[in-house]
Write an enzyme that holds these catalytic residues in place. Structure first.
Site, PDB file in Angstrom:
ATOM      1  N   CYS A  52       9.814  12.830  56.955  1.00 52.78           N
ATOM      2  CA  CYS A  52       8.692  12.170  56.692  1.00 52.78           C
ATOM      3  C   CYS A  52       8.204  12.507  55.224  1.00 52.78           C
ATOM      4  O   CYS A  52       8.863  13.173  54.506  1.00 52.78           O
ATOM      5  CB  CYS A  52       7.627  12.056  57.806  1.00 52.78           C
ATOM      6  N   ARG A  69       4.764  12.881  61.536  1.00 52.02           N
ATOM      7  CA  ARG A  69       5.780  12.133  62.178  1.00 52.02           C
ATOM      8  C   ARG A  69       7.026  12.698  62.294  1.00 52.02           C
ATOM      9  O   ARG A  69       7.462  12.772  63.483  1.00 52.02           O
ATOM     10  CB  ARG A  69       6.047  10.982  61.386  1.00 52.02           C
ATOM     11  N   ASP A  89       2.373   5.749  59.060  1.00 52.91           N
ATOM     12  CA  ASP A  89       1.860   7.082  58.593  1.00 52.91           C
ATOM     13  C   ASP A  89       0.488   7.357  59.410  1.00 52.91           C
ATOM     14  O   ASP A  89      -0.257   6.752  59.126  1.00 52.91           O
ATOM     15  CB  ASP A  89       1.861   7.146  57.265  1.00 52.91           C
TER      16      ASP A  89
HETATM   17  P1  4NP Z   1       3.612  12.773  57.759  1.00 51.59           P
HETATM   18  O1  4NP Z   1       2.032  12.426  57.613  1.00 51.59           O
HETATM   19  O2  4NP Z   1       4.519  12.448  56.479  1.00 51.59           O
HETATM   20  O3  4NP Z   1       4.054  11.955  59.055  1.00 51.59           O
HETATM   21  O4  4NP Z   1       3.465  14.417  58.019  1.00 51.59           O
HETATM   22  C1  4NP Z   1       1.523  12.759  56.077  1.00 51.59           C
HETATM   23  C2  4NP Z   1       0.839  14.128  55.970  1.00 51.59           C
HETATM   24  C3  4NP Z   1       0.180  14.574  55.053  1.00 51.59           C
HETATM   25  C4  4NP Z   1       0.103  13.473  53.818  1.00 51.59           C
HETATM   26  C5  4NP Z   1       0.434  12.238  54.187  1.00 51.59           C
HETATM   27  C6  4NP Z   1       1.211  11.915  55.118  1.00 51.59           C
HETATM   28  N1  4NP Z   1      -0.675  13.910  52.806  1.00 51.59           N
HETATM   29  O5  4NP Z   1      -0.765  13.111  51.913  1.00 51.59           O
HETATM   30  O6  4NP Z   1      -1.149  15.134  52.661  1.00 51.59           O
END
Ligand code: 4NP
Length: 151
Positions: A7, A13, A121
């Site tokens: 991800c 995710r 997300d």
């Molecule tokens: P992930 O979610 O891609 O599902 O782990 C996110 C976690 C952090 C961030 C963006 C998406 N961020 O911008 O820090």
């Protein structure tokens, strides 16, 4: 067989997907190694998001010991299948591909009737978003494992 789920941050995710897949692989006694990574370096070395840990725990899955890491080109050599959580992740992974063999290893985690879909997300939303995402990840994990079992 080795599979990698990817991800953006590797704290919401993909660690939930890693936990779900590991649990199902153990239950089904399959021989599949799973890891997860993020295309960004924002959360390298960090535990999964507290909401991801709490949601997984509700379903009996402990992901608290996982730590964030960034996807690197070497992962194309280390894994047989690389699953992207959304189109943006897919494009970011593809950008690091060194040849057509690398590109052939990239798939979408969430598909319906062979159409690639985005796992939303949950980072910016509330805790209920994590439950919705968990459901999608669980359904997709079942599909992926049955696909891999036919190989
Ligand atoms: P992930 O979610 O891609 O599902 O782990 C996110 C976690 C952090 C961030 C963006 C998406 N961020 O911008 O820090």
């Amino acid at each position: 067989m080795k599979i990698l789920v990817v991800c953006l941050g590797n704290i919401c995710r993909s660690p939930m997907a890693e936990g779900i897949l590991r649990s199902k692989i153990k239950e089904k006694k399959l021989v599949i190694v799973v890891d997860s990574a993020g295309t960004a370096d924002y959360h390298v070395g960090e535990s999964p998001d507290a909401r991801a840990i709490a949601t997984s725990k509700k379903f009996g899955i402990d992901i608290s010991s996982l730590r964030g890491r960034q996807f690197i080109a070497d992962d194309f050599d280390r894994f047989d299948f690389i699953y992207a959580m959304d189109h943006s992740n897919y494009n970011n992974i593809k950008r690091l591909a060194r040849n057509s063999g690398d590109i052939k290893k990239i798939f979408f985690f969430y598909t319906k009737e062979n159409n690639a879909l985005d796992v939303p997300d949950p980072w910016f939303g509330g805790p209920e978003g994590f439950i919705d995402v968990f459901d999608i990840l669980e359904e997709s994990s079942d599909r992926i494992l049955s696909e891999l079992q036919t190989l």
